[in-house]
Design a protein around this motif. Structure first.
Motif, PDB file in Angstrom:
ATOM      1  N   GLN A   1      -1.053  15.448  -2.425  1.00 29.04           N
ATOM      2  CA  GLN A   1      -0.554  16.693  -1.828  1.00 29.04           C
ATOM      3  C   GLN A   1       0.760  17.130  -2.478  1.00 29.04           C
ATOM      4  OE1 GLN A   1      -2.286  18.187   0.864  1.00 29.04           O
ATOM      5  NE2 GLN A   1      -3.857  16.638   0.719  1.00 29.04           N
ATOM      6  N   GLY A   2       0.764  17.172  -3.816  1.00 25.59           N
ATOM      7  CA  GLY A   2       1.942  17.645  -4.525  1.00 25.59           C
ATOM      8  C   GLY A   2       2.851  16.561  -5.058  1.00 25.59           C
ATOM      9  N   TYR A   3       2.673  15.300  -4.604  1.00 23.26           N
ATOM     10  CA  TYR A   3       3.527  14.222  -5.086  1.00 23.26           C
ATOM     11  C   TYR A   3       2.867  13.399  -6.181  1.00 23.26           C
ATOM     12  CZ  TYR A   3       6.477  15.221  -1.077  1.00 23.26           C
ATOM     13  OH  TYR A   3       7.290  15.835  -0.165  1.00 23.26           O
ATOM     14  N   ASN A   4       1.605  12.994  -5.953  1.00 22.62           N
ATOM     15  CA  ASN A   4       0.860  12.185  -6.917  1.00 22.62           C
ATOM     16  C   ASN A   4       1.682  10.981  -7.382  1.00 22.62           C
ATOM     17  OD1 ASN A   4      -1.582  13.672  -6.933  1.00 22.62           O
ATOM     18  ND2 ASN A   4      -0.578  15.247  -8.150  1.00 22.62           N
ATOM     19  N   ARG A   5       1.962  10.107  -6.429  1.00 22.66           N
ATOM     20  CA  ARG A   5       2.766   8.927  -6.711  1.00 22.66           C
ATOM     21  C   ARG A   5       2.266   7.752  -5.881  1.00 22.66           C
ATOM     22  NH1 ARG A   5       8.270  10.905  -3.548  1.00 22.66           N
ATOM     23  NH2 ARG A   5       7.352  10.958  -1.470  1.00 22.66           N
ATOM     24  N   ALA A   6       2.716   6.562  -6.244  1.00 21.38           N
ATOM     25  CA  ALA A   6       2.415   5.355  -5.470  1.00 21.38           C
ATOM     26  C   ALA A   6       3.570   5.100  -4.507  1.00 21.38           C
ATOM     27  CB  ALA A   6       2.239   4.164  -6.397  1.00 21.38           C
ATOM     28  N   ILE A   7       3.229   4.661  -3.295  1.00 22.49           N
ATOM     29  CA  ILE A   7       4.242   4.366  -2.283  1.00 22.49           C
ATOM     30  C   ILE A   7       3.944   2.996  -1.676  1.00 22.49           C
ATOM     31  CG2 ILE A   7       5.147   4.982  -0.011  1.00 22.49           C
ATOM     32  CD1 ILE A   7       4.740   7.844  -0.611  1.00 22.49           C
ATOM     33  N   ALA A   8       4.987   2.190  -1.512  1.00 24.44           N
ATOM     34  CA  ALA A   8       4.881   0.941  -0.762  1.00 24.44           C
ATOM     35  C   ALA A   8       5.450   1.178   0.627  1.00 24.44           C
ATOM     36  CB  ALA A   8       5.642  -0.170  -1.460  1.00 24.44           C
ATOM     37  N   THR A   9       4.761   0.699   1.654  1.00 22.79           N
ATOM     38  CA  THR A   9       5.275   0.796   3.019  1.00 22.79           C
ATOM     39  C   THR A   9       5.300  -0.584   3.646  1.00 22.79           C
ATOM     40  OG1 THR A   9       3.098   1.207   4.005  1.00 22.79           O
ATOM     41  CG2 THR A   9       4.358   3.135   3.303  1.00 22.79           C
ATOM     42  N   LEU A  10       6.273  -0.800   4.501  1.00 19.18           N
ATOM     43  CA  LEU A  10       6.416  -2.068   5.213  1.00 19.18           C
ATOM     44  C   LEU A  10       7.006  -1.763   6.580  1.00 19.18           C
ATOM     45  CD1 LEU A  10       6.268  -5.225   4.970  1.00 19.18           C
ATOM     46  CD2 LEU A  10       8.649  -5.132   4.241  1.00 19.18           C
ATOM     47  N   TYR A  11       6.258  -2.065   7.631  1.00 19.59           N
ATOM     48  CA  TYR A  11       6.700  -1.789   8.995  1.00 19.59           C
ATOM     49  C   TYR A  11       6.733  -3.086   9.799  1.00 19.59           C
ATOM     50  CZ  TYR A  11       5.837   3.126   8.020  1.00 19.59           C
ATOM     51  OH  TYR A  11       5.867   4.388   7.483  1.00 19.59           O
TER      52      TYR A  11
ATOM     53  N   TYR B   1       8.940   3.950  -4.114  1.00 20.32           N
ATOM     54  CA  TYR B   1       7.828   4.776  -4.557  1.00 20.32           C
ATOM     55  C   TYR B   1       8.071   5.193  -5.997  1.00 20.32           C
ATOM     56  CZ  TYR B   1      11.249   8.186  -2.853  1.00 20.32           C
ATOM     57  OH  TYR B   1      12.409   8.870  -2.593  1.00 20.32           O
ATOM     58  N   SER B   2       6.989   5.532  -6.670  1.00 18.32           N
ATOM     59  CA  SER B   2       7.114   5.965  -8.057  1.00 18.32           C
ATOM     60  C   SER B   2       7.525   7.430  -8.106  1.00 18.32           C
ATOM     61  CB  SER B   2       5.790   5.754  -8.795  1.00 18.32           C
ATOM     62  OG  SER B   2       4.761   6.552  -8.238  1.00 18.32           O
ATOM     63  N   ALA B   3       7.888   7.898  -9.287  1.00 20.50           N
ATOM     64  CA  ALA B   3       8.290   9.291  -9.458  1.00 20.50           C
ATOM     65  C   ALA B   3       7.115  10.227  -9.180  1.00 20.50           C
ATOM     66  CB  ALA B   3       8.801   9.509 -10.878  1.00 20.50           C
ATOM     67  N   SER B   4       7.406  11.427  -8.747  1.00 17.39           N
ATOM     68  CA  SER B   4       6.362  12.423  -8.549  1.00 17.39           C
ATOM     69  C   SER B   4       5.592  12.630  -9.848  1.00 17.39           C
ATOM     70  CB  SER B   4       6.972  13.753  -8.095  1.00 17.39           C
ATOM     71  OG  SER B   4       7.509  13.629  -6.799  1.00 17.39           O
ATOM     72  N   ASN B   5       4.281  12.822  -9.689  1.00 17.33           N
ATOM     73  CA  ASN B   5       3.365  13.047 -10.807  1.00 17.33           C
ATOM     74  C   ASN B   5       3.256  11.856 -11.752  1.00 17.33           C
ATOM     75  OD1 ASN B   5       2.671  15.721  -9.974  1.00 17.33           O
ATOM     76  ND2 ASN B   5       4.695  16.362 -10.703  1.00 17.33           N
ATOM     77  N   SER B   6       3.560  10.652 -11.260  1.00 14.93           N
ATOM     78  CA  SER B   6       3.346   9.446 -12.052  1.00 14.93           C
ATOM     79  C   SER B   6       1.902   8.965 -11.949  1.00 14.93           C
ATOM     80  CB  SER B   6       4.311   8.339 -11.624  1.00 14.93           C
ATOM     81  OG  SER B   6       4.211   8.097 -10.233  1.00 14.93           O
ATOM     82  N   LEU B   7       1.120   9.557 -11.037  1.00 14.74           N
ATOM     83  CA  LEU B   7      -0.317   9.302 -10.914  1.00 14.74           C
ATOM     84  C   LEU B   7      -1.054  10.627 -11.029  1.00 14.74           C
ATOM     85  CD1 LEU B   7      -0.402   6.862  -7.849  1.00 14.74           C
ATOM     86  CD2 LEU B   7      -0.818   6.268 -10.241  1.00 14.74           C
ATOM     87  N   SER B   8      -2.322  10.543 -11.434  1.00 14.04           N
ATOM     88  CA  SER B   8      -3.175  11.724 -11.495  1.00 14.04           C
ATOM     89  C   SER B   8      -4.480  11.426 -10.777  1.00 14.04           C
ATOM     90  CB  SER B   8      -3.476  12.108 -12.949  1.00 14.04           C
ATOM     91  OG  SER B   8      -2.291  12.452 -13.629  1.00 14.04           O
ATOM     92  N   LEU B   9      -4.993  12.411 -10.055  1.00 16.13           N
ATOM     93  CA  LEU B   9      -6.245  12.221  -9.329  1.00 16.13           C
ATOM     94  C   LEU B   9      -7.350  11.792 -10.282  1.00 16.13           C
ATOM     95  CD1 LEU B   9      -6.198  15.299  -6.934  1.00 16.13           C
ATOM     96  CD2 LEU B   9      -5.717  12.923  -6.359  1.00 16.13           C
ATOM     97  N   GLY B  10      -8.053  10.725  -9.907  1.00 16.83           N
ATOM     98  CA  GLY B  10      -9.189  10.243 -10.675  1.00 16.83           C
ATOM     99  C   GLY B  10      -8.849   9.431 -11.908  1.00 16.83           C
ATOM    100  N   ILE B  11      -7.572   9.267 -12.236  1.00 18.22           N
ATOM    101  CA  ILE B  11      -7.155   8.520 -13.422  1.00 18.22           C
ATOM    102  C   ILE B  11      -6.757   7.103 -13.012  1.00 18.22           C
ATOM    103  CG2 ILE B  11      -5.553   8.418 -15.366  1.00 18.22           C
ATOM    104  CD1 ILE B  11      -7.549  10.769 -15.446  1.00 18.22           C
ATOM    105  N   THR B  12      -7.263   6.119 -13.727  1.00 17.67           N
ATOM    106  CA  THR B  12      -6.998   4.717 -13.392  1.00 17.67           C
ATOM    107  C   THR B  12      -5.527   4.358 -13.610  1.00 17.67           C
ATOM    108  OG1 THR B  12      -9.261   4.112 -13.977  1.00 17.67           O
ATOM    109  CG2 THR B  12      -7.650   2.337 -13.920  1.00 17.67           C
ATOM    110  N   ALA B  13      -4.984   3.596 -12.668  1.00 18.18           N
ATOM    111  CA  ALA B  13      -3.610   3.113 -12.738  1.00 18.18           C
ATOM    112  C   ALA B  13      -3.591   1.640 -12.324  1.00 18.18           C
ATOM    113  CB  ALA B  13      -2.716   3.927 -11.809  1.00 18.18           C
ATOM    114  N   ILE B  14      -2.531   0.950 -12.680  1.00 21.02           N
ATOM    115  CA  ILE B  14      -2.327  -0.431 -12.234  1.00 21.02           C
ATOM    116  C   ILE B  14      -0.980  -0.491 -11.520  1.00 21.02           C
ATOM    117  CG2 ILE B  14      -2.196  -2.872 -12.843  1.00 21.02           C
ATOM    118  CD1 ILE B  14      -3.688  -2.229 -15.414  1.00 21.02           C
ATOM    119  N   ALA B  15      -1.006  -0.964 -10.282  1.00 26.66           N
ATOM    120  CA  ALA B  15       0.210  -1.072  -9.477  1.00 26.66           C
ATOM    121  C   ALA B  15       0.395  -2.514  -9.018  1.00 26.66           C
ATOM    122  CB  ALA B  15       0.133  -0.142  -8.273  1.00 26.66           C
TER     123      ALA B  15
END
Length: 199
Positions: A91-101, A113-127
């Motif tokens: 939704q405009g960010y295209n980034r990875a986020i870690a959450t811990l509650y 979290y990674s920088a905005s647009n560090s991920l793309s829809l449908g493109i493989t990434a390794i986190a």
């Protein structure tokens, strides 16, 4: 499993997705729900420190929020806490986020979290998400993602891992693919995480 085994992928053949029924009628296959509970989780998960490394792609969120879950460690309560998760935030960010509650719902991470647009829809990434008390780091595609959080209480009482969904089965589905998922039962260094996520 040893603490450096692949949990999900071709090397073990575990949790393989089901077949799509074939007929002349159009069909829609339900999302895979892959929880690990009981001894299947507790036999390898180290609550004090560890690291998840995952190769994935996502088509984005499907439930009206901004997140698609890659993985989420949680408990049997069926609520969002306590939990530790790796999410694809679109939704405009295209980034990875870690959450811990923690058990009361207080977020323990800030800026993980990674920088905005560090991920793309449908493109493989390794986190990679590594954790220890007062020491949580997220790495994406060979680069550190945000700051190393150094004031962190870990989620306690975690007893299951949802692969491709959030804290309850099917919530915030990944809407994509997980090629493999590995776990290490110790906090890995930044150099180790960067090497593991270069792909």
């Amino acid at each position: 499993l040893s603490c450096e085994d692949c949990l999900f992928g071709e090397s073990l053949g575990a949790l393989r997705r089901g077949d799509v029924p074939r007929s002349s009628a159009a069909t829609t296959r339900a999302a895979d729900v892959a929880p690990m509970t009981g001894a299947n989780f507790s036999s390898w998960y180290n609550p004090a420190e560890g690291a998840f490394v995952v190769r994935f792609s996502s088509g984005g969120s499907t439930q009206g929020d901004n997140d698609a879950a890659v993985l989420c460690a949680t408990n049997a309560s069926g609520s969002a806490y306590p939990a530790m998760a790796l999410l694809y935030n679109d939704q405009g960010y295209n980034r990875a986020i870690a959450t811990l509650y923690d058990a009361l719902g207080a977020s323990q991470l800030s800026g993980t979290y990674s920088a905005s647009n560090s991920l793309s829809l449908g493109i493989t990434a390794i986190a990679a998400l590594t954790y220890r008390v007062n020491d949580v780091q997220l790495v994406l595609n060979g680069a550190l993602a945000g700051a190393n959080d150094t004031s962190v209480s870990l989620a306690t009482g975690l007893d299951r891992l949802h692969i491709g969904s959030y804290y309850d089965a099917g919530n915030r589905p990944l809407n994509g693919h997980i090629e493999w998922l590995a776990y290490y039962c110790k906090r890995l260094s930044a150099a180790e995480l960067m090497a593991l996520t270069l792909g």
